[in-house]
Design a protein around this motif. Structure first.
Motif, PDB file in Angstrom:
ATOM      1  N   UNK A   1     -24.762  21.225  11.403  1.00  0.00           N
ATOM      2  CA  UNK A   1     -25.598  22.265  11.987  1.00  0.00           C
ATOM      3  C   UNK A   1     -25.464  23.519  11.136  1.00  0.00           C
ATOM      4  N   UNK A   2     -26.530  24.308  11.069  1.00  0.00           N
ATOM      5  CA  UNK A   2     -26.495  25.597  10.386  1.00  0.00           C
ATOM      6  C   UNK A   2     -26.541  26.699  11.431  1.00  0.00           C
ATOM      7  N   UNK A   3     -25.614  27.642  11.317  1.00  0.00           N
ATOM      8  CA  UNK A   3     -25.433  28.692  12.316  1.00  0.00           C
ATOM      9  C   UNK A   3     -25.621  30.056  11.665  1.00  0.00           C
ATOM     10  N   UNK A   4     -26.360  30.917  12.343  1.00  0.00           N
ATOM     11  CA  UNK A   4     -26.538  32.292  11.857  1.00  0.00           C
ATOM     12  C   UNK A   4     -25.319  33.114  12.293  1.00  0.00           C
ATOM     13  N   UNK A   5     -24.265  33.008  11.517  1.00  0.00           N
ATOM     14  CA  UNK A   5     -23.027  33.720  11.811  1.00  0.00           C
ATOM     15  C   UNK A   5     -22.089  33.597  10.634  1.00  0.00           C
TER      16      UNK A   5
ATOM     17  N   UNK B   1     -21.341  19.943  21.718  1.00  0.00           N
ATOM     18  CA  UNK B   1     -20.353  20.887  21.188  1.00  0.00           C
ATOM     19  C   UNK B   1     -20.949  21.775  20.106  1.00  0.00           C
ATOM     20  N   UNK B   2     -21.709  21.183  19.196  1.00  0.00           N
ATOM     21  CA  UNK B   2     -22.295  21.968  18.107  1.00  0.00           C
ATOM     22  C   UNK B   2     -23.377  22.921  18.625  1.00  0.00           C
TER      23      UNK B   2
ATOM     24  N   UNK C   1     -24.750  28.576  19.825  1.00  0.00           N
ATOM     25  CA  UNK C   1     -25.139  29.584  20.805  1.00  0.00           C
ATOM     26  C   UNK C   1     -24.070  30.669  20.932  1.00  0.00           C
ATOM     27  N   UNK C   2     -22.807  30.260  20.995  1.00  0.00           N
ATOM     28  CA  UNK C   2     -21.713  31.222  21.157  1.00  0.00           C
ATOM     29  C   UNK C   2     -21.583  32.120  19.937  1.00  0.00           C
ATOM     30  N   UNK C   3     -21.659  31.543  18.752  1.00  0.00           N
ATOM     31  CA  UNK C   3     -21.529  32.338  17.526  1.00  0.00           C
ATOM     32  C   UNK C   3     -22.686  33.302  17.356  1.00  0.00           C
TER      33      UNK C   3
END
Length: 322
Positions: A21-25, A147-148, A153-155
């Motif tokens: 997954x790619x996360x904006x964080x 989980x991902x 969402x949390x990050x």
């Protein structure tokens, strides 16, 4: 968007399940959200409790408890190694779920830009030739997806959650035995008789020290609220809880009762961590701010738990002859 290779056949006895997954964080924030196991229950719906049993230079032995539906808990242990410079966390299950004979995996965190991180989660499963791994692989895939998604969402809501999460601990000294103090709060089935704001409670404990209960409480305004909770009870030391069904103004509520013996008696502490639902602020009044909701929650939750601790104190001290 999460990508998934549902099952890569490595050999006749080994399967590999990969997610990414790619996360904006930023990478440190994302890494810390996985490394800090104590925070998982607040943000991951299925996580109830995780704790490090012991740690040395070879890694950590971690105990996990997670919901399996709304009426059962699954418990397991892993050996975990955290490589912060390498941005990698590996884990291996001590007693893999049958028919697997070995289950291990790793998290890999890659900085794409200063505020963009790629996270890869892989599982390797070993089982005898011909074993039916379908149900286990399906569960691993679903839990990894969940989980991902929660991690992203949390990050990505970190700044918002810093404002919405209320967390505090209230201690109280008890001049009695740790066994009596613990027992008073462990016997939740007796709370309607013992605790004034609890007007009803139905509890099950099908597995020793794993409790589920539906509790009716009366608020300061006389209204009644029903919540469902799960508790992990570690005798005479810790009772951890997580609300499964929540008051409408909260997105999450976890906490614990901790009991620490001292030469003079017991320090009992109540901890609450709640996530305010921003869209429900109007329940406290049309113009209620997050700061006002935080003060309201602290006052309400602290008042209830300190009342419970004072009752436990009176019970334990009376039994001790004070």
């Amino acid at each position: 968007m999460t990508t998934l290779v549902r099952c890569l056949v490595v050999s006749s006895t080994q399967r590999r399940v990969d997610h990414a997954i790619t996360i904006e964080g930023d990478v440190e924030t994302v890494f810390d959200l996985i490394a800090d196991i104590a925070r998982w229950p607040q943000f991951h719906r299925s996580a109830v409790h995780a704790e490090t049993v012991h740690a040395n230079e070879k890694g950590e032995l971690v105990r996990h408890w997670a919901l399996a539906g709304d009426a059962a808990v699954r418990a397991w242990q892993t050996v975990r190694r955290t490589d912060r410079p390498g941005r990698r966390i590996t884990f291996a299950h001590m007693e893999p779920e049958q028919p697997a004979t070995d289950l291990r995996g790793e998290w890999v965190f890659t900085e794409l830009t200063p505020n963009r991180t790629r996270v890869e989660l892989s599982h390797q499963v070993v089982a005898p030739t011909g074993a039916d791994l379908g149900p286990l692989l399906d569960r691993i895939a679903q839990e990894s997806e969940d989980c991902l998604a929660t991690l992203r969402d949390t990050a990505e809501r970190r700044a918002d959650l810093d404002e919405l999460v209320v967390s505090f601990t209230d201690p109280l000294f008890i001049a009695g035995s740790v066994e009596d103090a613990y027992d008073y709060l462990y016997r939740a089935d007796l709370w309607p008789e013992r605790i004034p704001h609890v007007v009803g409670l139905a509890m099950t404990e099908d597995v020793p020290n794993v409790q589920f209960f539906d509790m009716d409480t009366k608020g300061p305004d006389g209204s009644t609220h029903t919540v469902r909770s799960v508790r992990i009870c570690l005798p005479n030391h810790l009772i951890v809880y997580k609300q499964i069904s929540l008051p409408t103004m909260l997105d999450a509520h976890t906490g614990h009762w901790r009991f620490t013996e001292t030469p003079e008696g017991v320090i009992a502490e109540a901890r609450h961590t709640s996530t305010i639902k921003r869209s429900a602020l109007s329940q406290l009044g049309g113009a209620t701010t997050v700061a006002e909701a935080r003060r309201y929650l602290r006052r309400l939750l602290s008042g209830n738990s300190m009342s419970n601790l004072r009752l436990a104190k009176a019970y334990a001290e009376e039994r001790a002859g004070f």
